[in-house]
Design a protein around this motif. Structure first.
Motif, short mmCIF file in Angstrom:
data_model
loop_
_atom_site.label_atom_id
_atom_site.label_comp_id
_atom_site.label_asym_id
_atom_site.label_seq_id
_atom_site.Cartn_x
_atom_site.Cartn_y
_atom_site.Cartn_z
N SER A 62 0.80 -1.22 0.00
CA SER A 62 0.00 0.00 0.00
C SER A 62 0.83 1.27 0.00
O SER A 62 0.29 2.38 -0.08
CB SER A 62 -0.93 0.02 1.22
OG SER A 62 -1.89 -1.02 1.13
N ILE A 63 2.16 1.15 0.06
CA ILE A 63 3.03 2.31 0.05
C ILE A 63 3.25 2.78 -1.38
O ILE A 63 3.58 1.98 -2.26
CB ILE A 63 4.38 1.99 0.72
CG1 ILE A 63 4.17 1.58 2.17
CG2 ILE A 63 5.32 3.20 0.64
CD1 ILE A 63 5.43 1.09 2.86
N TRP A 83 -0.10 6.66 0.75
CA TRP A 83 -0.65 5.37 1.14
C TRP A 83 -1.91 5.12 0.33
O TRP A 83 -2.79 5.97 0.26
CB TRP A 83 -0.98 5.36 2.63
CG TRP A 83 -1.33 4.00 3.16
CD1 TRP A 83 -2.57 3.43 3.21
CD2 TRP A 83 -0.43 3.04 3.71
NE1 TRP A 83 -2.50 2.17 3.75
CE2 TRP A 83 -1.19 1.91 4.08
CE3 TRP A 83 0.95 3.03 3.93
CZ2 TRP A 83 -0.62 0.78 4.65
CZ3 TRP A 83 1.52 1.90 4.51
CH2 TRP A 83 0.75 0.80 4.86
N LYS A 84 -1.99 3.93 -0.30
CA LYS A 84 -3.11 3.59 -1.17
C LYS A 84 -4.21 2.88 -0.38
O LYS A 84 -3.94 1.91 0.33
CB LYS A 84 -2.64 2.69 -2.32
CG LYS A 84 -1.63 3.35 -3.23
CD LYS A 84 -1.06 2.37 -4.25
CE LYS A 84 -2.10 1.92 -5.24
NZ LYS A 84 -1.51 1.10 -6.32
N PHE A 85 -5.43 3.37 -0.53
CA PHE A 85 -6.61 2.73 0.03
C PHE A 85 -7.44 2.20 -1.14
O PHE A 85 -7.81 2.97 -2.03
CB PHE A 85 -7.43 3.72 0.86
CG PHE A 85 -6.70 4.28 2.04
CD1 PHE A 85 -6.73 3.63 3.27
CD2 PHE A 85 -5.96 5.45 1.92
CE1 PHE A 85 -6.05 4.14 4.37
CE2 PHE A 85 -5.28 5.98 3.01
CZ PHE A 85 -5.32 5.32 4.23
N GLU A 86 -7.72 0.89 -1.14
CA GLU A 86 -8.38 0.27 -2.29
C GLU A 86 -9.67 -0.42 -1.86
O GLU A 86 -9.75 -1.01 -0.77
CB GLU A 86 -7.45 -0.74 -2.95
CG GLU A 86 -6.18 -0.12 -3.52
CD GLU A 86 -5.27 -1.14 -4.17
OE1 GLU A 86 -5.20 -1.17 -5.40
OE2 GLU A 86 -4.64 -1.91 -3.42
N PRO A 97 -3.81 9.47 -0.71
CA PRO A 97 -3.34 10.76 -0.20
C PRO A 97 -1.82 10.76 -0.14
O PRO A 97 -1.19 9.74 0.19
CB PRO A 97 -3.96 10.84 1.20
CG PRO A 97 -4.24 9.42 1.58
CD PRO A 97 -4.48 8.66 0.31
N MET A 98 -1.19 11.91 -0.47
CA MET A 98 0.26 11.98 -0.56
C MET A 98 0.77 13.28 0.06
O MET A 98 0.02 14.24 0.25
CB MET A 98 0.72 11.92 -2.02
CG MET A 98 0.22 10.74 -2.82
SD MET A 98 0.95 10.69 -4.48
CE MET A 98 0.39 12.27 -5.15
N GLY A 112 -1.00 16.22 -1.70
CA GLY A 112 -1.65 15.81 -2.95
C GLY A 112 -2.60 14.65 -2.76
O GLY A 112 -2.65 14.03 -1.68
N LEU A 113 -3.34 14.35 -3.80
CA LEU A 113 -4.31 13.25 -3.77
C LEU A 113 -4.43 12.67 -5.17
O LEU A 113 -4.56 13.41 -6.15
CB LEU A 113 -5.67 13.75 -3.30
CG LEU A 113 -6.78 12.69 -3.22
CD1 LEU A 113 -6.51 11.74 -2.06
CD2 LEU A 113 -8.15 13.34 -3.06
#
Length: 211
Positions: A62-63, A83-86, A97-98, A112-113
């Motif tokens: 997720s990174i 971090w990726k939310f799926e 979100p970044m 960022g997003l």
């Protein structure tokens, strides 16, 4: 530093191959948690100097890591981590979100997003960031790139797009256009036609390599 960033992007596929080389043989169903991609966007700007934007991505589970060059501005680099939310189902959703650091001709921080939504033949993609300029807060700026696409045929995708950027200047604050992409092997080639049938028109050709 001027030459390090472009060389970093060029070397990414070889670095990715070295990492993925640790994947077990095809007889083993285990897959690597790593994935990599490198993309180049060549801006063909009538009456202006053409420019090249480079973007790389490296994902471990997720990174999400993402370096960019010539994205926020000429001779400017940035590095993002998120971090990726799926969510999987009939509708596939990915929200990332970044936070990033911008350096070079511009200096600042950039939350960022990235958002991806897919449903059957249709998809929506958006990446946005807000640059907080360390030297002059009056030049803070909101960047965005958005695509609404459809894939009517295997390996072919087309749709509409919009972009807000300070990389170049036109008479429009928001650039609008159409695009088409074709994917084969590990490559995707594409072309964007922005501000069609206006005096502010320009083209972007793109090449993506993914592992």
């Amino acid at each position: 530093m001027k030459y390090f960033i472009p060389l970093f992007f060029i070397s990414m596929p070889f670095f990715a191959k070295a990492q993925i080389g640790e994947i077990p043989p095809s007889g083993d169903s285990t897959t690597s948690p790593w994935s990599f991609a490198a993309s180049g966007y060549y801006y063909i700007l009538p009456g202006l100097t053409n420019t090249l934007t480079l973007i790389g991505t490296a994902d471990y589970k997720s990174i999400h890591l993402e370096p960019r060059y010539n994205y926020e501005g000429e001779h400017t680099g940035s590095v993002f981590a998120g971090w990726k939310f799926e969510a999987k189902g009939k509708i596939e959703l990915t929200v990332t979100p970044m936070a990033g650091i911008v350096f070079g001709d511009l200096h600042g921080a950039a939350p960022g997003l990235e958002l991806e939504v897919a449903y059957q033949l249709f998809d929506f993609y958006s990446e946005s960031e807000y640059l907080i300029d360390f030297e002059d807060h009056q030049t803070n700026y909101f960047y965005t790139w958005t695509e609404l696409g459809i894939s009517p045929f295997h390996s072919f995708r087309t749709g509409i797009s919009a972009q807000r950027t300070r990389l170049y200047q036109t008479g429009l604050d928001l650039q609008r256009g159409v695009f088409a992409e074709y994917a084969f092997w590990k490559l995707t080639v594409g072309v964007h036609y922005f501000n069609p049938f206006t005096t502010d028109y320009f083209f972007i050709t793109s090449l993506n390599f993914a592992l």
